[in-house]
Scaffold this active site. Structure first.
Site, mmCIF file in Angstrom:
data_model
loop_
_atom_site.group_PDB
_atom_site.id
_atom_site.type_symbol
_atom_site.label_atom_id
_atom_site.label_comp_id
_atom_site.label_asym_id
_atom_site.label_seq_id
_atom_site.Cartn_x
_atom_site.Cartn_y
_atom_site.Cartn_z
ATOM 1 N N GLU A 170 1.944 -8.289 13.334
ATOM 2 C CA GLU A 170 1.007 -8.613 14.412
ATOM 3 C C GLU A 170 0.970 -10.117 14.635
ATOM 4 O O GLU A 170 0.872 -10.590 15.754
ATOM 5 C CB GLU A 170 -0.398 -8.108 14.055
ATOM 6 C CG GLU A 170 -0.582 -6.636 14.302
ATOM 7 C CD GLU A 170 -1.941 -6.159 13.829
ATOM 8 O OE1 GLU A 170 -1.984 -5.534 12.755
ATOM 9 O OE2 GLU A 170 -2.931 -6.414 14.518
ATOM 10 N N ARG B 6 0.803 -1.223 0.000
ATOM 11 C CA ARG B 6 0.000 0.000 0.000
ATOM 12 C C ARG B 6 0.835 1.272 0.000
ATOM 13 O O ARG B 6 0.337 2.334 -0.350
ATOM 14 C CB ARG B 6 -1.004 -0.057 1.157
ATOM 15 C CG ARG B 6 -2.073 -1.115 0.917
ATOM 16 C CD ARG B 6 -2.879 -1.425 2.144
ATOM 17 N NE ARG B 6 -2.503 -2.678 2.770
ATOM 18 C CZ ARG B 6 -2.828 -3.020 4.019
ATOM 19 N NH1 ARG B 6 -3.488 -2.172 4.773
ATOM 20 N NH2 ARG B 6 -2.473 -4.186 4.500
HETATM 21 O O1 LIG Z 1 3.306 -1.565 11.651
HETATM 22 P P1 LIG Z 1 3.246 -3.004 11.231
HETATM 23 O O2 LIG Z 1 2.819 -3.913 12.354
HETATM 24 O O3 LIG Z 1 4.514 -3.471 10.613
HETATM 25 O O4 LIG Z 1 2.076 -3.149 10.178
HETATM 26 C C1 LIG Z 1 1.874 -2.225 9.133
HETATM 27 C C2 LIG Z 1 1.983 -2.887 7.791
HETATM 28 O O5 LIG Z 1 0.966 -3.885 7.667
HETATM 29 C C3 LIG Z 1 0.292 -3.682 6.427
HETATM 30 O O6 LIG Z 1 0.942 -4.309 5.388
HETATM 31 P P2 LIG Z 1 0.898 -5.891 5.173
HETATM 32 O O7 LIG Z 1 2.108 -6.494 5.828
HETATM 33 O O8 LIG Z 1 -0.428 -6.406 5.581
HETATM 34 O O9 LIG Z 1 1.153 -6.056 3.630
HETATM 35 P P3 LIG Z 1 0.300 -5.611 2.341
HETATM 36 O O10 LIG Z 1 0.323 -4.094 2.287
HETATM 37 O O11 LIG Z 1 1.096 -6.213 1.227
HETATM 38 O O12 LIG Z 1 -1.081 -6.153 2.463
HETATM 39 C C4 LIG Z 1 0.364 -2.188 6.236
HETATM 40 O O13 LIG Z 1 0.145 -1.831 4.875
HETATM 41 C C5 LIG Z 1 1.756 -1.874 6.689
HETATM 42 O O14 LIG Z 1 2.715 -2.046 5.666
HETATM 43 N N1 LIG Z 2 -5.700 -3.363 11.426
HETATM 44 C C1 LIG Z 2 -5.064 -3.234 10.256
HETATM 45 N N2 LIG Z 2 -5.724 -2.762 9.161
HETATM 46 C C2 LIG Z 2 -5.086 -2.641 7.964
HETATM 47 N N3 LIG Z 2 -3.795 -2.956 7.774
HETATM 48 C C3 LIG Z 2 -3.110 -3.421 8.833
HETATM 49 N N4 LIG Z 2 -1.813 -3.789 8.962
HETATM 50 C C4 LIG Z 2 -1.626 -4.180 10.225
HETATM 51 N N5 LIG Z 2 -2.750 -4.065 10.959
HETATM 52 C C5 LIG Z 2 -3.695 -3.580 10.096
#
Ligand SMILES: O=P(O)(O)OC[C@H]1O[C@H](OP(=O)(O)OP(=O)(O)O)[C@H](O)[C@@H]1O
Ligand SMILES: Nc1ncnc2[nH]cnc12
Length: 247
Positions: free
Chosen positions: A173, A136
């Site tokens: 998480e 994202r």
């Molecule tokens: O602060 P954190 O605990 O590290 O979490 C935040 C990250 O989690 C989500 O990405 P995700 O890993 O779900 O990947 P994606 O964007 O490819 O779905 C979000 O877009 C951040 O990059």
């Molecule tokens: N609650 C949440 N919603 C969207 N993206 C996330 N990445 C980690 N936690 C999230």
């Protein structure tokens, strides 16, 4: 709505609090144990205490200061952005309240407001590289980079980049992941802005900071659309500045 001034990233900013009916407990399940700084992955403890249950939007925007123009209608812009983010319970796992920015992208005015707020903040900060985290961060990073005249560097999930890479592992998480950056894309002395949609535990931003600093770049600030404050990602960034629009 309550309004008060706080000190934020060396500028006086206005912090506003308001409540939204559909934005509730961001995490209903027990909070895993996360590193408290930008250190390497730590195992998750199964016996961690429950997460704080109070959630609300608070908006970080900035007021006029000596070296920054005050954007007009910040309230309207932040409200539009907040309203355009959809919250989905129990996605991708039970207990997670997923902050869905795809609905923000469906609203061209709110999407533009988002980009404009970042551009207004960073256009005069001599940023030479905007680093966006997959996936994202790839949505918000490039328009900001183009508008401020910086290069955009993608930080990708493992085995996606074709050239030589450096990697950083980080905790999420639930579980762990890794991001990679092309060798040579960022150089010593580059002034970097790290962009992502959301900070939760801060593991992703820490990994991005570590990658940039390993090649000698200076990370000026990290910026996200959304912060989940209960997960204390901001603390994990230590003294690295973090700017968010909605939390
Ligand atoms: O602060 P954190 O605990 O590290 O979490 C935040 C990250 O989690 C989500 O990405 P995700 O890993 O779900 O990947 P994606 O964007 O490819 O779905 C979000 O877009 C951040 O990059
Ligand atoms: N609650 C949440 N919603 C969207 N993206 C996330 N990445 C980690 N936690 C999230």
């Amino acid at each position: 709505m309550n309004t008060h001034k706080i000190l934020f990233n060396s500028n006086v900013v206005i912090q506003r609090f308001s409540h939204s009916g559909n934005f509730v407990n961001p995490l209903k399940s027990p909070t895993p144990s996360f590193p408290t700084t930008c250190q390497k992955y730590q195992p998750i403890s199964a016996s961690a205490p429950p997460a704080a249950t109070t959630a609300r939007h608070h908006f970080h925007t900035y007021s006029s200061s000596s070296h920054m123009a005050a954007p007009t209608s910040d309230d309207d812009r932040i409200s539009r952005i907040t309203s355009a983010i959809r919250v989905i319970p129990d996605f991708p796992k039970p207990g997670i309240l997923f902050q869905d920015i795809t609905t923000l992208l469906l609203d061209p005015v709110a999407f533009k407001d988002t980009i404009d707020l970042f551009v207004e903040r960073y256009k005069d900060k001599d940023i030479s590289v905007v680093a966006g985290v997959e996936a994202r961060g790839f949505i918000f990073g490039p328009p900001i980079a183009l508008a401020i005249g910086a290069k955009f560097v993608p930080m990708r999930k493992p085995n996606k980049l074709p050239g030589p890479v450096i990697s950083e592992e980080y905790s999420l998480e639930y579980g762990k992941d890794k991001i990679e950056m092309h060798v040579g894309a960022v150089e010593a002395g580059d002034r970097a802005l790290v962009i992502d949609d959301l900070i939760a535990t801060g593991g992703t931003l820490c990994a991005a900071i570590n990658l940039l600093e390993r090649v000698g770049a200076h990370v000026v600030e990290c910026a996200c659309v959304i912060e989940l404050p209960e997960l204390k990602g901001r603390d994990r960034l230590g003294d690295k500045p973090l700017f968010v629009l909605v939390s």
